[in-house]
Design a protein around this motif. Structure first.
Motif, PDB file in Angstrom:
ATOM      1  N   ILE A  97       0.861  -1.190   0.000  1.00  0.00           N
ATOM      2  CA  ILE A  97       0.000   0.000   0.000  1.00  0.00           C
ATOM      3  C   ILE A  97       0.892   1.233   0.000  1.00  0.00           C
ATOM      4  N   ILE A  98       0.601   2.182  -0.873  1.00  0.00           N
ATOM      5  CA  ILE A  98       1.408   3.399  -0.982  1.00  0.00           C
ATOM      6  C   ILE A  98       0.956   4.368   0.093  1.00  0.00           C
ATOM      7  N   ASN A  99       1.721   4.506   1.137  1.00  0.00           N
ATOM      8  CA  ASN A  99       1.498   5.494   2.198  1.00  0.00           C
ATOM      9  C   ASN A  99       2.831   5.743   2.886  1.00  0.00           C
ATOM     10  N   TYR A 100       2.784   6.528   3.966  1.00  0.00           N
ATOM     11  CA  TYR A 100       4.038   6.859   4.655  1.00  0.00           C
ATOM     12  C   TYR A 100       4.672   5.652   5.349  1.00  0.00           C
ATOM     13  N   ARG A 101       3.877   4.640   5.658  1.00  0.00           N
ATOM     14  CA  ARG A 101       4.411   3.453   6.323  1.00  0.00           C
ATOM     15  C   ARG A 101       5.189   2.550   5.364  1.00  0.00           C
ATOM     16  N   PHE A 121       5.605   5.988  -5.070  1.00  0.00           N
ATOM     17  CA  PHE A 121       5.857   6.548  -3.741  1.00  0.00           C
ATOM     18  C   PHE A 121       6.280   8.013  -3.828  1.00  0.00           C
ATOM     19  N   PHE A 169       3.257  10.071  -4.578  1.00  0.00           N
ATOM     20  CA  PHE A 169       2.456  10.201  -3.356  1.00  0.00           C
ATOM     21  C   PHE A 169       2.979  11.337  -2.480  1.00  0.00           C
ATOM     22  N   HIS A 170       4.292  11.451  -2.344  1.00  0.00           N
ATOM     23  CA  HIS A 170       4.867  12.518  -1.529  1.00  0.00           C
ATOM     24  C   HIS A 170       4.596  13.885  -2.131  1.00  0.00           C
ATOM     25  N   LYS A 189       0.811  14.614  -1.403  1.00  0.00           N
ATOM     26  CA  LYS A 189       0.426  14.757  -0.004  1.00  0.00           C
ATOM     27  C   LYS A 189       1.282  15.765   0.760  1.00  0.00           C
ATOM     28  N   THR A 227       4.764  17.868   6.777  1.00  0.00           N
ATOM     29  CA  THR A 227       5.453  16.659   6.276  1.00  0.00           C
ATOM     30  C   THR A 227       6.825  16.966   5.700  1.00  0.00           C
TER      31      THR A 227
END
Length: 1126
Positions: free
Chosen positions: A541-545, A574, A577-578, A581, A586
C-alpha cells in the motif's frame, strides 16, 4: 607487604591465610625471597601435627600444597625430591596412626591427607621424570594397609578413599598393582559395605590395564606375593621396557589361555557386582568394561542382557551408559531401535524431569537416529511415526521448543526424501511445519528482537534448507529443495508476514542475508528475493508506512538476478504520493523518505548495468528533480540524473564506490546507503573556540623533570640524508645508486655505514676474538630493533588527564533557553563524542587520535590536586584517585629521533545542547626522559641468563661507543632484514656533588629499570639490602682495565680521581671513598643508546656518559642536574 623474617620457625594463622591468598592471586614471588620450598614444607607439616591448629585451616593447607605442588616442590632444582617425599610420607603415617579426637584429628583430615600426598607424589614424579621407588613403595604400603581391612564399618569411607588413591596410581603407571591382583580379588569378595564400589573399580582398573597391555601374570587368583611390604615393579622404574621384568610375568603379544580364562571369571564376578554401583560409578565401570569385553572377546549379548534394563531408568548417567553400549555393540541391539526411540521420546515429554535432561535426551535421539541410519537408512522411518510426539507443549521452555522443532524439521526431511516409497504426500510435510509453528505463534506480535521470534525464524531456516545441509556435497540437493512443496509454502508465508507485520521486515531480511552469504544456499536467497519482487511489491500500500520496506528494497536493488523494473515503478508511485500529499507538517518526513529513495537508486546504479536501469531510473530521477518538495533531494536527484546520462557504466560505478559515505551526509551506524540521511547540526562558533584552552585542560599524569623550551634540530651537514628524510644511519640492504641532489648540481652517494662526509674510506680489517664477540652481541641486539621505515617502529606512551571546568563551560557553552542562569551555572555539564587529535613538528611520526565517549565537568566545589612543578612520579605508579570528571588519555608516539618536543592538541566534541566544541588546547611537552626505554632481550635468551646478557650488551656498547674502538665501523642488520645500522659514539662526563645515600636513593627510585650491573662490594651490599634493584649482574670486585678512559681506578677503597688531560700526573680528588659503580643502559628509540657509568663515592658521584646519538648530550646535563637536586 613486609618481608617475613628468614629465621622464623613457624607461620601464624594470619600469615598462613595471607600466603594462601597471595598464591591464588599470583603474588607468590613475595614469599620466595624469605621462605625456601623446604622451609615452607617444614612449616606446613609442623602445622598439620599441632593440636591447636584449626582443623579447617589444616584442610585448606593440604589443598594448597596439592594445588601448587608444581610451584613449591619443583621450582628449585637444588633440593632433593626424595627428601620432600620422605617428609610427606612420615607425616602421613603420623596422621593416619593418630586416634580420632574430633577436633584436631578427624576422618576428613585423614582422607584429605591421603588424597593430597598421593597427588603431590605423582606431580613430583611426573615433572622430575623419575620414579622415587622407596618413597612410592612406602606410600603404597600405607594405602594397602588401610585397604586391607574389609568390612570394617567405622573407617569405610577412609578405605574407599585409599582405594581411589591406588586407582589413580594404577592409572598413572599401568600394571602397577598387577602382582597383587589376587589380593585385590579377595578383598572385593569380602567387602560388604558401601565402600565395595571403590574396591570393585580398583580391581577393574587393574584387570583393564592387564588386558590392554597384554601382561601375562602367573595367576590372577594366587597370592604368592605378599601384600605388604609392596615392591614397585621393574617395568615402572626401568628404562629398558620389556627387557627388565619380574620373574613369572612378561608382556606378550597375546594373553595366555589360562590368563584369559581367569580374567573372564573375574569379569563375570564384576558384572554381577554392578548392581551395587552408583550412577557415577556405573559410568566409570562401563568405560572400562567395554574395552575389556572387546579385548577378551566376550559376547556382547551378555552385556545387553545385563544392562538393557537401564533403558527404563530416569537417570541421565545410566542412559549415557546404555548409549555407550549401543554405539559399541550396535548389532546386539538390532530390532530394539524403536524401543530406544520410544523411551527417549517419553523422557522428553516428562515435565517433572530437569530441563537439562530433557534437552540432552533430544540431542541423544538425533545422534542415535544418525548412528542407526549409517547402518540402515530405512530405519530412519521409525522416527517419522513418532513425529506427533515432538510438537512442543504450551509450557515448554523456548530451548526445548527449539529442539523439538528441529526434530520436526528432521522428520520433514525424511518424508520429503521418501515420498514415493513411504506414502507421504507433500501436504503432510507442510502440515508438520504449520502445526510446529503454533507453539511460537506469538512471534508475530512480539518485538523483532525477542527470543521467540529468533526461534521461529531458526525453524524457518531449518525447513528452508531441508536436506541441503553443508555436509551434503551434492549441488542438486539445493535445486531439489527449491522445487519442493515446503519451500513454496514458506515463500508464501514470508510474503504474508511482510504484508501483515511490517516490523518483521528486518528479521526477514536477516534470514535472506544468511542464505545469500552462504555459498551453498545463495540460490535460495536469490529465489526468495525474486518471490518478494513478484508477489509483494504489487500488494504494498502506498502510504508513509511504506518506508519500513526500504530495507528489503535495498536487498532487491543489490541483487542483479532480480529485474529492477517493478521496484522502480513502486518508487515512482511513492514519489508521486509525496508530491501530492506534501504539506507544511510533512517537510522532515519528505526529506527523510526522499533521501532513502535516492539511496536505493544509488544501490541499483552500483549493482546493475546502466542500460537495464536507464529508462525507469531516468524517469524517476527526472520527476524527483522537478517536483519533489524538498530542495536538497531535488538537487541530489539532479546530480544522479546527470551522472546516469553523461558517465559510462564502469566509470559511474567507480565514482560511486570511491567512498562509503555520500558527500554532505553524516556517518551512520548502518553500512547500507538506505540509512545515509542528513542529520541537523549546530554551526560552530569560532569566538567561543578561541579561549577553549583556559577551561579545558590536558595535563601530564607524570610531570616532566625538565621542562625543555628548545630542541636541537641539526641541518644535514654531518649526516647524509636520503630523499625520504631518513638519516643514513639506517640503510637499505639493497645497493643504492647515485641520485641527484636537490640543487641539481650536487650528487650524493648512499653508502653502507653512517659516516662523516670528509672521512676517508676504511680498508678491510681483521678482528680479534674480543671484537668478534662484541660484534656478535651487537648483531643479536640490533636484530630485535624494528626498522621503522619498513614496519611498525618502537612506540612510547605518555599518560595524560583531560578535565574541564564546569563554571567556565556553562558560562560559554550554556543552553540557549531562557532559564534561570544561576541554576544553569550550578549544573554539571558534559561533553560527548570527544575526539583529541595530535600533531607535532618534532619527528614523532603519525600520532593516532584518542576518543572519549563521555566526560563530566569539574564541580565548582572540587579542589583540584596541586602538583609542584619539580615533583617526579615514578614510572608505572598511577594515582589511586579516580573521578568521572577526568579521563585518562594516552598519547602514543613513534619517535624517528630521540629529541624533546611539543605535541599540539586539538579537541572536537559535542555539548549537551548539540553545539560543536572545537578548538586547540595547551600543548603537551615531551621530555628526553619520555624516550627512556629498557632494551629488548632476544627471544632465545633464557630468563635466568637475561642479567648476564644485559651486562654483556652494556660492555659491548661501551666499547663500541668509545673513541678508540676498532668495531665502530661495523654495520648491523635490523629486524626485518631490509635495513642496516652503524654506531658512532661519543662520550662525556658529569660530576655531581651529592652524598652517596642520595645518589643510591635516586638511582633506585628513578633508574632502577635501566640498571644492568652493580660493581664494588660496598655498593653491592647496600643495593642488595635495599631490594629495589634485582636481576642485575652483581660484581663484588672491579675487574676492568685500570687505565680505561684514563680515569677509571680500581675499587679498592681508595679516592676517586678525575684527569683532565692525557698523560697527566696530577689528579683532582673528587671523593673520599669509592663505594662502587652503577652500570645503566637506556634504549632511545628508534635505535640509539645512552650509557651511564656512575662511580659513587661518599660525597660525590662521577657520571661517565657514552652514547651513539651525540645530540642527546645537550639534554642529559640538565636532566642529571634536576634528578640529583631533588
Amino acid at each position: 607487604m613486609e618481608k617475613l623474617p628468614s629465621k622464623k620457625t613457624h607461620l601464624t594463622l594470619p600469615e598462613w591465610e595471607s600466603l594462601i591468598d597471595d598464591f591464588h592471586n599470583g603474588g607468590s614471588h613475595r614469599w620466595w625471597s624469605s621462605i625456601t620450598p623446604l622451609s615452607l614444607l617444614d612449616f606446613s607439616l609442623s602445622s598439620l601435627l599441632k593440636k591447636d591448629f584449626p582443623l579447617s585451616l589444616k584442610l585448606h593447607l593440604l589443598i594448597f600444597l596439592d594445588e601448587f605442588a608444581d610451584q613449591i616442590f619443583v621450582s628449585d632444582d637444588d633440593y632433593d625430591e626424595e627428601e620432600v617425599l620422605t617428609r610427606l610420607i612420615e607425616t602421613l603415617k603420623v596422621v593416619i596412626q593418630s586416634p580420632i579426637d574430633g577436633f584436631s584429628i578427624t576422618y576428613s583430615l585423614k582422607e584429605q591427607i591421603l588424597v593430597s600426598v598421593t597427588s603431590i607424589t605423582m606431580t613430583i614424579c611426573e615433572l622430575r621424570v623419575r620414579v622415587c621407588q622407596s618413597q612410592l613403595e612406602g606410600l603404597v604400603a600405607i594405602l594397602l594397609t588401610i585397604v586391607n581391612r574389609p568390612n570394617h564399618s567405622i573407617d569405610r569411607q577412609t578405605r574407599a578413599v585409599a582405594c581411589e588413591c591406588l586407582r589413580e596410581l594404577e592409572r598413572e603407571y599401568p600394571c602397577f598393582l598387577a602382582e597383587i591382583v589376587g589380593h585385590l580379588w579377595g578383598l572385593c569378595q569380602n567387602e560388604r559395605t558401601h565402600a565395595s564400589q571403590s574396591y570393585i573399580l580398583l580391581l577393574l582398573e587393574v584387570i583393564h590395564d592387564i588386558v590392554v597391555c597384554k601382561l601375562n601374570v602367573a595367576s590372577v587368583f594366587k597370592t604368592a606375593v605378599p601384600l605388604v611390604p609392596f615392591n614397585v615393579p621393574q617395568w615402572v622404574t626401568a628404562d629398558g621396557g620389556e627387557g627388565n621384568v619380574e620373574e613369572g610375568m612378561h608382556f606378550g603379544v597375546e594373553l595366555s589361555s589360562s590368563n584369559a580364562k581367569e580374567l573372564k571369571r573375574v569379569m563375570s564376578f564384576l558384572l554381577d557386582c554392578s548392581q551395587v554401583l552408583t550412577p557415577c560409578g556405573m559410568v566409570e565401570f562401563m568405560s572400562m568394561v567395554i574395552p575389556l569385553a572387546v579385548g577378551l572377546e566376550l559376547q556382547s549379548s551378555l552385556l545387553k542382557v545385563q544392562f538393557s534394563g537401564l533403558l527404563y531408568s530416569y537417570n541421565p548417567l545410566l542412559w549415557h551408559v546404555v548409549l555407550m553400549l549401543c554405539r559399541q555393540f550396535l548389532d546386539s541391539f538390532d530390532g530394539q531401535e524403536g524401543e530406544i526411540f520410544k523411551r527417549l521420546v517419553l523422557i522428553s515429554k516428562e515435565g517433572q524431569q530437569p530441563l537439562v535432561f530433557r534437552l540432552l535426551v533430544l540431542h541423544w535421539l538425533l545422534g542415535f537416529v544418525e548412528l542407526v541410519s549409517e547402518k540402515d537408512v530405512v530405519k530412519r522411518r521409525l522416527i517419522v511415526g513418532m513425529s506427533s510426539h515432538f510438537y512442543p507443549n504450551v509450557y515448554d521452555a523456548l530451548a526445548l521448543k527449539s529442539m523439538k522443532l528441529d526434530l520436526i524439521a528432521f522428520c520433514s526431511i525424511v518424508i520429503d526424501s521418501e515420498v514415493s516409497q513411504y506414502g507421504f504426500s507433500g501436504k503432510s510435510v507442510m502440515k508438520y511445519f504449520e502445526d510446529g509453528l503454533v507453539c511460537v505463534a506469538g512471534f508475530k506480535w512480539l518485538p523483532p528482537w525477542s527470543t521467540e521470534t529468533a526461534v521461529a525464524f531458526r525453524t524457518l531456516h531449518k525447513f528452508l534448507i531441508g536436506a541441503s545441509t553443508h555436509s551434503n556435497a551434492d549441488p542438486s540437493a539445493s535445486k531439489a529443495v527449491m522445487e519442493s512443496t515446503i519451500f513454496r509454502g514458506i515463500q508464501t508465508i514470508l510474503v504474508n508476514l511482510l504484508l501483515d507485520f511490517q516490523k518483521l521486515v528486518p528479521v526477514v531480511v536477516a534470514l535472506i542475508d544468511r542464505l545469500l552469504n552462504c555459498q551453498k544456499h545463495c540460490c535460495m536467497g536469490e529465489k526468495l528475493l525474486q518471490t518478494v519482487d513478484e508477489h509483494l511489491l504489487s500488494k504494498v500500500i502506498i502510504n508513509y508506512r511504506m518506508s519500513s520496506y526500504f530495507l528489503i528494497f535495498d536487498r532487491i536493488g543489490k541483487n542483479d538476478s532480480v529485474p529492477p523494473q517493478r521496484l522502480l515503478d513502486l518508487l515512482m508511485k511513492f514519489t508521486i504520493f509525496h508530491v501530492e500529499k506534501h504539506s507544511p507538517d510533512t517537510g522532515l518526513k519528505s526529506w527523510s523518505h526522499g533521501s532513502k529513495v535516492l539511496g536505493i537508486c544509488r544501490t541499483m546504479l552500483l549493482h546493475h548495468h546502466s542500460s537495464r536501469l536507464f529508462i525507469g531510473l531516468s524517469r524517476l530521477l527526472a520527476f524527483t528533480s522537478l517536483y519533489f518538495p524538498d530542495l536538497e533531494v531535488r538537487d541530489n536527484a539532479r546530480i544522479y540524473l546527470r551522472m546516469l546520462i553523461c558517465i559510462p557504466g564502469k566509470k559511474l560505478k567507480h565514482m560511486l564506490t570511491l567512498g562509503d559515505q555520500v558527500i554532505g551526509i553524516s556517518p551512520s551506524p548502518h553500512a547500507n546507503s538506505v540509512y545515509n540521511v542528513h542529520s541537523p547540526r549546530f554551526s560552530e562558533d569560532l569566538k567561543k573556540s578561541r579561549s577553549i584552552s583556559s577551561y579545558i585542560h590536558l595535563e601530564r599524569v607524570i610531570p616532566l623533570l625538565v621542562k625543555q623550551s628548545w630542541s636541537l634540530c641539526l641541518p644535514t651537514i654531518d649526516y647524509e640524508v636520503d630523499k625520504n628524510g631518513f638519516v643514513d644511519g639506517i640503510n637499505n640492504s639493497e645497493p643504492q645508486l647515485n641520485v641527484q641532489g636537490s640543487s641539481g648540481n650536487k650528487t650524493t652517494q648512499f653508502v653502507g655505514d653512517n659516516k662523516r662526509i670528509d672521512q676517508p674510506q676504511e680498508p678491510l680489517r681483521v678482528m680479534d676474538s674480543k671484537i668478534s664477540g662484541i660484534v656478535d652481541i651487537l648483531r643479536k641486539h640490533f636484530s630485535c630493533i624494528p626498522d621503522f621505515r619498513h614496519m611498525s617502529g618502537i612506540k612510547i606512551r605518555i599518560p595524560c588527564s583531560l578535565r574541564f571546568s564546569s563554571e567556565h563551560f556553562n558560562r560559554i557553552w550554556g543552553s540557549d533557553s531562557t532559564g534561570d542562569s544561576a541554576v544553569e551555572l550550578d549544573t554539571v555539564p558534559a561533553m560527548y563524542g570527544i575526539v583529541l587529535k595530535f600533531s607535532s613538528s618534532a619527528p614523532y611520526g603519525s600520532i593516532p587520535s584518542y576518543h572519549i565517549p563521555f566526560l563530566l565537568g569539574e564541580s565548582a566545589f572540587e579542589i583540584p590536586h596541586k602538583k609542584e612543578s619539580l615533583d617526579i612520579v615514578s614510572a608505572g605508579i598511577q594515582s589511586n584517585e579516580k573521578s568521572v570528571s577526568s579521563s585518562l588519555v594516552t598519547i602514543e608516539l613513534e619517535p624517528r629521533e630521540p629529541v624533546p618536543g611539543l605535541v599540539d592538541v586539538s579537541i572536537n566534541a559535542n555539548a549537551e545542547n548539540g553545539q560543536v566544541v572545537n578548538g586547540k588546547l595547551q600543548g603537551v611537552s615531551v621530555g628526553i626522559e619520555d624516550m627512556f626505554l629498557k632494551a629488548a632481550a632476544p627471544a632465545e635468551i633464557l630468563e635466568d641468563t637475561v642479567p648476564g646478557y644485559y651486562s654483556a650488551l652494556f660492555d659491548a656498547l661501551w666499547e663500541v661507543c668509545g673513541a678508540s674502538s676498532s668495531a665502530g665501523r661495523e654495520t648491523f642488520s635490523l629486524k626485518g632484514g631490509k635495513g642496516f645500522a652503524a654506531i658512532h659514539g661519543t662520550q662525556s662526563v658529569k660530576l655531581l656533588e651529592v652524598p652517596s645515600t642520595l645518589a643510591i636513593r635516586v638511582v633506585e627510585r628513578y633508574l632502577a629499570p635501566f640498571v644492568v650491573g652493580v660493581i664494588g662490594r660496598p655498593l653491592v651490599e647496600v643495593v642488595k639490602d635495599g631490594g629495589l634493584i634485582q636481576d642485575v649482574a652483581w660484581i663484588d670486585m672491579f675487574s676492568g682495565s685500570a687505565n680505561e678512559n684514563n680515569s677509571v681506578a680500581n675499587f679498592d677503597g681508595g679516592p676517586l680521581y678525575l684527569t683532565y688531560f692525557e698523560n697527566e700526573d696530577g689528579k683532582i680528588n673528587i671523593g673520599k671513598t669509592n663505594m662502587g659503580c652503577f652500570l645503566v643502559l637506556i634504549f632511545l628509540p628508534p635505535r640509539y643508546h645512552l650509557l651511564f657509568r656512575m662511580e659513587v663515592s661518599d660525597i660525590s658521584t662521577l657520571v661517565r656518559i657514552r652514547t651513539d646519538h651525540w645530540p642527546c648530550l645537550a639534554y642529559i646535563d640538565d636532566y642529571l642536574e634536576a634528578l640529583f637536586s631533588l
